[in-house]
Motif scaffolding. Structure first.
Motif, short mmCIF file in Angstrom:
data_model
loop_
_atom_site.label_atom_id
_atom_site.label_comp_id
_atom_site.label_asym_id
_atom_site.label_seq_id
_atom_site.Cartn_x
_atom_site.Cartn_y
_atom_site.Cartn_z
N ASN A 1 -10.25 48.38 -23.55
CA ASN A 1 -9.61 47.80 -22.36
C ASN A 1 -10.46 46.66 -21.81
N GLN A 2 -11.77 46.82 -21.86
CA GLN A 2 -12.67 45.75 -21.39
C GLN A 2 -12.50 44.50 -22.26
N GLN A 3 -12.43 44.71 -23.57
CA GLN A 3 -12.23 43.57 -24.48
C GLN A 3 -10.88 42.90 -24.21
N LEU A 4 -9.85 43.72 -24.01
CA LEU A 4 -8.52 43.19 -23.73
C LEU A 4 -8.53 42.39 -22.42
N ALA A 5 -9.18 42.92 -21.41
CA ALA A 5 -9.25 42.23 -20.11
C ALA A 5 -9.93 40.87 -20.25
N GLU A 6 -10.99 40.80 -21.05
CA GLU A 6 -11.69 39.54 -21.25
C GLU A 6 -10.78 38.52 -21.95
N LEU A 7 -10.03 38.97 -22.94
CA LEU A 7 -9.13 38.07 -23.65
C LEU A 7 -7.97 37.62 -22.75
N LEU A 8 -7.46 38.54 -21.96
CA LEU A 8 -6.34 38.19 -21.07
C LEU A 8 -6.77 37.29 -19.91
N ALA A 9 -8.07 37.27 -19.60
CA ALA A 9 -8.57 36.44 -18.50
C ALA A 9 -8.62 34.96 -18.87
N GLN A 10 -8.48 34.66 -20.14
CA GLN A 10 -8.50 33.27 -20.58
C GLN A 10 -7.22 32.57 -20.11
N GLU A 11 -7.37 31.30 -19.75
CA GLU A 11 -6.20 30.54 -19.31
C GLU A 11 -5.25 30.27 -20.46
N GLU A 12 -5.78 29.94 -21.62
CA GLU A 12 -4.95 29.64 -22.78
C GLU A 12 -5.52 30.34 -24.01
N PRO A 13 -5.14 31.59 -24.24
CA PRO A 13 -5.65 32.27 -25.43
C PRO A 13 -5.14 31.59 -26.70
N SER A 14 -5.97 31.59 -27.71
CA SER A 14 -5.60 30.99 -28.99
C SER A 14 -4.79 31.98 -29.82
N LEU A 15 -4.26 31.49 -30.92
CA LEU A 15 -3.57 32.38 -31.85
C LEU A 15 -4.53 33.43 -32.39
N ALA A 16 -5.78 33.03 -32.60
CA ALA A 16 -6.79 33.99 -33.05
C ALA A 16 -6.99 35.08 -32.00
N ASP A 17 -6.99 34.68 -30.72
CA ASP A 17 -7.12 35.66 -29.63
C ASP A 17 -5.93 36.63 -29.64
N LEU A 18 -4.73 36.10 -29.88
CA LEU A 18 -3.55 36.97 -29.95
C LEU A 18 -3.68 37.94 -31.12
N GLY A 19 -4.23 37.48 -32.22
CA GLY A 19 -4.47 38.37 -33.36
C GLY A 19 -5.46 39.46 -33.01
N THR A 20 -6.50 39.08 -32.27
CA THR A 20 -7.49 40.07 -31.84
C THR A 20 -6.85 41.07 -30.89
N ILE A 21 -6.04 40.59 -29.96
CA ILE A 21 -5.33 41.48 -29.03
C ILE A 21 -4.45 42.46 -29.82
N HIS A 22 -3.76 41.94 -30.82
CA HIS A 22 -2.91 42.78 -31.66
C HIS A 22 -3.75 43.90 -32.29
#
Length: 120
Positions: A44-65
């Motif tokens: 959840n901490q990792q997800l929160a950090e990724l979601l806090a970005q203004e413009e997540p990249s496609l790589a970030d979306l892959g990581t979220i997945h």
């Protein structure tokens, strides 16, 4: 500006998926309540950090997945344990009504072990 790049990236990903089988991640296991709670907190901490970005990249979306697989495993185990927790608490309740100290003691110990893992 970012939308066209995102859409073309998604189209490329969809094309790649259509030509090859989708690989699914298993995520980290959650064999115990303690393990599930640790994964739940960490991921959840990792997800929160990724979601806090203004413009997540496609790589970030892959990581979220990928993160969601571990979170789903953790939630599944937590849900199972909460159901067992409720059953044990009811056993404590019923045992206290009927004066069955052995029932209260055995189910109470199981209840407290899980409850303390959920809310230390």
């Amino acid at each position: 500006m970012m939308l066209p790049a995102l859409l073309s990236g998604l189209m490329l990903a969809a094309t790649a998926q259509a030509s090859s089988p989708t690989e699914h991640f298993k995520g980290e296991p959650a064999d115990t309540l303690s393990q599930a709670m640790a994964n739940f907190s960490e991921y959840n901490q990792q997800l929160a950090e990724l979601l806090a970005q203004e413009e997540p990249s496609l790589a970030d979306l892959g990581t979220i997945h990928q993160l969601t697989y571990t979170l789903e495993n953790a939630l599944e185990k937590i849900n199972e344990e909460v159901e067992t927790l409720a059953v044990n608490l009811e056993e404590v309740h019923q045992g206290s009504e009927t004066g069955d100290f052995e029932r209260v003691q055995s189910h109470g110990a199981d209840y407290l072990e899980a409850a303390q893992t959920l809310a230390p």
